[in-house]
Motif scaffolding. Structure first.
Motif, PDB file in Angstrom:
ATOM      1  N   ALA A  27       0.836  -1.214   0.000  1.00  0.00           N
ATOM      2  CA  ALA A  27       0.000   0.000   0.000  1.00  0.00           C
ATOM      3  C   ALA A  27       0.870   1.263   0.000  1.00  0.00           C
ATOM      4  CB  ALA A  27      -0.942   0.007   1.197  1.00  0.00           C
ATOM      5  N   MET A  28       2.106   1.154   0.470  1.00  0.00           N
ATOM      6  CA  MET A  28       3.096   2.248   0.367  1.00  0.00           C
ATOM      7  C   MET A  28       2.510   3.610   0.724  1.00  0.00           C
ATOM      8  SD  MET A  28       5.322   1.078  -2.953  1.00  0.00           S
ATOM      9  CE  MET A  28       4.011   0.935  -4.106  1.00  0.00           C
ATOM     10  N   GLN A  29       1.856   3.707   1.872  1.00  0.00           N
ATOM     11  CA  GLN A  29       1.186   4.961   2.265  1.00  0.00           C
ATOM     12  C   GLN A  29       2.162   6.133   2.388  1.00  0.00           C
ATOM     13  OE1 GLN A  29       0.714   1.955   3.634  1.00  0.00           O
ATOM     14  NE2 GLN A  29      -1.400   1.625   4.273  1.00  0.00           N
ATOM     15  N   ASP A  30       3.453   5.852   2.517  1.00  0.00           N
ATOM     16  CA  ASP A  30       4.432   6.935   2.663  1.00  0.00           C
ATOM     17  C   ASP A  30       4.825   7.566   1.326  1.00  0.00           C
ATOM     18  OD1 ASP A  30       6.443   5.060   1.542  1.00  0.00           O
ATOM     19  OD2 ASP A  30       6.271   4.097   3.495  1.00  0.00           O
ATOM     20  N   HIS A  31       4.454   6.926   0.208  1.00  0.00           N
ATOM     21  CA  HIS A  31       4.772   7.418  -1.141  1.00  0.00           C
ATOM     22  C   HIS A  31       6.260   7.726  -1.315  1.00  0.00           C
ATOM     23  CE1 HIS A  31       0.506   7.523  -1.844  1.00  0.00           C
ATOM     24  NE2 HIS A  31       0.336   8.330  -0.804  1.00  0.00           N
ATOM     25  N   CYS A  32       7.098   6.985  -0.640  1.00  0.00           N
ATOM     26  CA  CYS A  32       8.543   7.227  -0.801  1.00  0.00           C
ATOM     27  C   CYS A  32       9.031   6.652  -2.118  1.00  0.00           C
ATOM     28  CB  CYS A  32       9.315   6.526   0.312  1.00  0.00           C
ATOM     29  SG  CYS A  32       9.213   7.421   1.813  1.00  0.00           S
ATOM     30  N   ASN A  33      10.093   7.257  -2.619  1.00  0.00           N
ATOM     31  CA  ASN A  33      10.726   6.705  -3.812  1.00  0.00           C
ATOM     32  C   ASN A  33      11.563   5.505  -3.394  1.00  0.00           C
ATOM     33  OD1 ASN A  33       9.774   8.686  -5.549  1.00  0.00           O
ATOM     34  ND2 ASN A  33      11.367  10.096  -4.832  1.00  0.00           N
ATOM     35  N   GLY A  34      11.849   4.659  -4.347  1.00  0.00           N
ATOM     36  CA  GLY A  34      12.834   3.624  -4.092  1.00  0.00           C
ATOM     37  C   GLY A  34      12.266   2.259  -3.800  1.00  0.00           C
ATOM     38  N   ASN A  71      14.645   5.844   5.458  1.00  0.00           N
ATOM     39  CA  ASN A  71      13.934   6.351   6.632  1.00  0.00           C
ATOM     40  C   ASN A  71      12.697   7.171   6.296  1.00  0.00           C
ATOM     41  OD1 ASN A  71      14.935   9.056   6.274  1.00  0.00           O
ATOM     42  ND2 ASN A  71      16.900   8.275   7.061  1.00  0.00           N
ATOM     43  N   CYS A  72      12.504   7.491   5.029  1.00  0.00           N
ATOM     44  CA  CYS A  72      11.239   8.161   4.702  1.00  0.00           C
ATOM     45  C   CYS A  72      10.090   7.155   4.600  1.00  0.00           C
ATOM     46  CB  CYS A  72      11.366   8.993   3.426  1.00  0.00           C
ATOM     47  SG  CYS A  72      10.884   8.174   1.917  1.00  0.00           S
ATOM     48  N   ALA A  73      10.421   5.880   4.509  1.00  0.00           N
ATOM     49  CA  ALA A  73       9.408   4.846   4.226  1.00  0.00           C
ATOM     50  C   ALA A  73       8.760   4.335   5.516  1.00  0.00           C
ATOM     51  CB  ALA A  73      10.035   3.710   3.429  1.00  0.00           C
TER      52      ALA A  73
END
Ligand code: 9MR
Length: 558
Positions: free
Chosen positions: A509-516, A530-532
């Motif tokens: 679901a990747m709610q953080d929308h971080c790249n990578g 750490n943004c994830a």
């Protein structure tokens, strides 16, 4: 090659997985086990025919070297070249891990300085004294008008953020107390090297007490209701605890928080009965607090925590984790069961019996029914005969759950974890650990070794036998997270993250929308950044079932 990067139990199942390049044909794979130091081949074998990963389509070959029974350090290699990193096979491969995952709670202590003597290079100054905490307007009452304050120091930070949430503390404390109550003697000698070590109380209880005292302060002594959380108005930046001076609030009392609190206090009171000399009065205080919380809940049976609604009415808006839960039946049953087990009082019986109407599930912070099953099973023998029908029903339903886990494995990695797409939620690694806990209880009930093997298989998953190739515990394994979403680990200037922490794990679901994120596939949706926060944060309720799983595997060898 995916192995359990920490190690395999000498007598246990030993499985490694080779994920084949897309071009590869589906023929079995030949593998060699070699001495990590030398070149001697000590075992060789052929995989089962490769199976497709249901999420990616990739083929994977399962190598089962369980027949190998010599302790040492090894690598698995393929004839085409390529070897795994070294791993151990040992009688007791998880001693350090079992201690570290409990020590992690010391590193999460709020309001305390971590001293170099105990924290090594992760020593830090104290933050968030929480001696002056404002009653948020949502929690104001005649006895506690807006502008008044309470003191609620201590406790653990919930996760990568600096807030403290009662609901999530509830399941965490129960899981740690289950580990203690199931095997009290095991913990006598497990020292985590914390300031309290050597005070005559096992360190797992010392650590539990740190959070218990905070929880006690979260109850309004006048009416028994419990504040849902203690929090800053919004999430803090990536700075050390001592750098954050934002105002702290306790917000609205909720029925979920109050019932979770009642369950925890009832269980704590039971455990602390045996420690009355060292901790005079505490067992009684906990029971009193539990009963008062229960009374409040009876009078306020369905006060839900709806942060959105609260923010429309009150200021300042609160935007930190909600832990809102709209289904309270499970909290009722759990609190009733713990209170009944501790007091024997008939008044809790009807709510406890309602447990049998709920099919057990793998526990999560919002679904705690199965915590009641765990505690009831623990004392089943003491109730010999008297509640036979009730227990028989619970046992039947519980084994049905355990069997459904066994019967839907994730074939590509030969684990229970991943057998269903719904396993890969926010905090999927805690799903794996909690499934392991369910399986260990099934093993205790039946002594059918399949359950124990499956629980150990999920530990293999967490330590590297998974589609990402990561061992998900900081500081353990050859490839483990270096950049968890954990404020001190980011801000402390130390290269290595705080050790012993389980990260959230794959979450498409990747709610953080971080790249990578390398992939959208359920089992691969993980990135060590750490943004994830949706896959690489850490949390007290994720470490706790890992504490249980690792240490109960150690305490109860085959
Ligand atoms: O673990 C929680 C997960 O089940 C929820 O889906 C998610 C969003 O509400 O929140 C998670 O809990 C976080 C909490 O709200 C704040 N502290 C960090 C927690 C772990 O990410």
């Amino acid at each position: 090659m995916c192995t359990n990067q920490v190690g395999y139990e000498l007598q246990g199942k030993k499985i490694a997985v080779v994920v084949l390049p897309v071009s590869e044909k589906s023929s079995p794979v030949h593998a060699y086990l070699i001495d990590a130091e030398g070149e001697d081949t000590l075992w060789q074998g052929i995989s089962q025919p490769p199976v497709a990963d249901i999420y990616t389509g990739r083929l994977s070959a399962i190598i089962d070297f369980s027949s190998f029974h010599r302790a040492g350090k090894y690598r698995l290699c393929l004839p085409t070249g390529g070897c795994s990193a070294p791993f151990v096979v040992a009688e007791d491969p998880y001693a350090q891990l079992g201690t570290a995952v409990l020590k992690a709670y010391y590193f999460l202590r709020c309001s305390a300085a971590l001293l170099p003597e105990y924290a090594g290079k992760w020593a830090r100054a104290a933050g968030h004294p929480d001696t002056v905490v404002y009653i948020h307007p949502s929690a104001a009452s005649a006895g506690r008008p807006v502008g008044s304050t309470i003191a609620a120091p201590g406790g653990w930070y919930d996760a990568g953020d600096y807030n403290k949430y009662i609901v999530n503390s509830g399941i965490t404390m129960a899981t740690l107390m289950d580990a203690y109550e199931d095997q009290p003697a095991y913990w006598d000698t497990l020292n985590t090297h914390i300031p309290e070590t050597g005070n005559g109380i096992p360190d797992i209880l010392n650590e539990i007490l740190w959070n218990l005292r905070w929880m006690l302060a979260m109850q309004d002594p006048q009416d028994g209701g419990v504040y849902h959380k203690l929090t800053s108005a919004e999430f803090d930046g990536f700075e050390m605890p001592s750098a954050d001076h934002s105002l702290r609030f306790v917000v609205q009392k909720s029925t979920a928080a109050t019932l979770d609190f009642a369950a925890v206090m009832a269980q704590a009171s039971r455990i602390l009965q045996a420690w009355k000399r060292q901790l005079p009065g505490l067992a009684d205080s906990c029971l009193h607090a539990a009963e008062k919380a229960w009374e409040w809940a009876l009078q306020h049976p369905a006060i839900l925590y709806d942060q959105h609604k609260m923010n429309q009415q009150f200021h300042p808006p609160i935007t930190t984790g909600a832990y809102g839960d709209n289904h309270l039946q499970d909290e009722w049953c759990w609190a009733a069961a713990e209170l009944w087990l501790t007091t024997g009082n008939e008044r809790y019986k009807s709510r406890m019996y309602a447990l049998a109407e709920l099919q057990p599930t793998v526990p999560t912070w919002s679904d705690v029914r199965t915590l009641a099953y765990f505690s009831l099973f623990r004392f089943q023998r003491l109730h010999a005969g008297k509640y036979a029908d009730f227990y028989a029903r619970l046992q039947k339903q519980f084994l049905h759950l355990a069997d459904s886990l066994l019967h839907h494995p994730f074939a590509a990695f030969a684990t229970v974890m991943g057998g269903r797409r719904s396993d890969f939620v926010w905090g999927s690694n805690a799903v794996a650990a909690n499934q392991g806990m369910v399986l260990l209880y099934a093993w205790k009930l039946t002594r059918n070794s399949q359950y124990r093997q499956a629980a150990a298989g999920n530990l293999d998953y967490l330590l590297g036998r998974n589609a990402t190739g990561y061992s998900f515990v900081t500081g353990f394994g050859t490839r483990s997270p270096m950049h968890p979403h954990h404020r001190p680990s980011v801000a402390d200037g130390v290269r290595e993250p705080v050790p012993g922490l389980l990260v959230g794990g794959p979450n498409p679901a990747m709610q953080d929308h971080c790249n990578g994120y390398p992939s959208l596939a359920a089992d691969e949706a993980y990135v060590d950044d750490n943004c994830a926060y949706a896959c690489n944060e850490i949390a007290i309720n994720w470490n706790a079932p890992l504490v249980y799983l690792v240490n109960m595997l150690r305490a109860e060898r085959n």
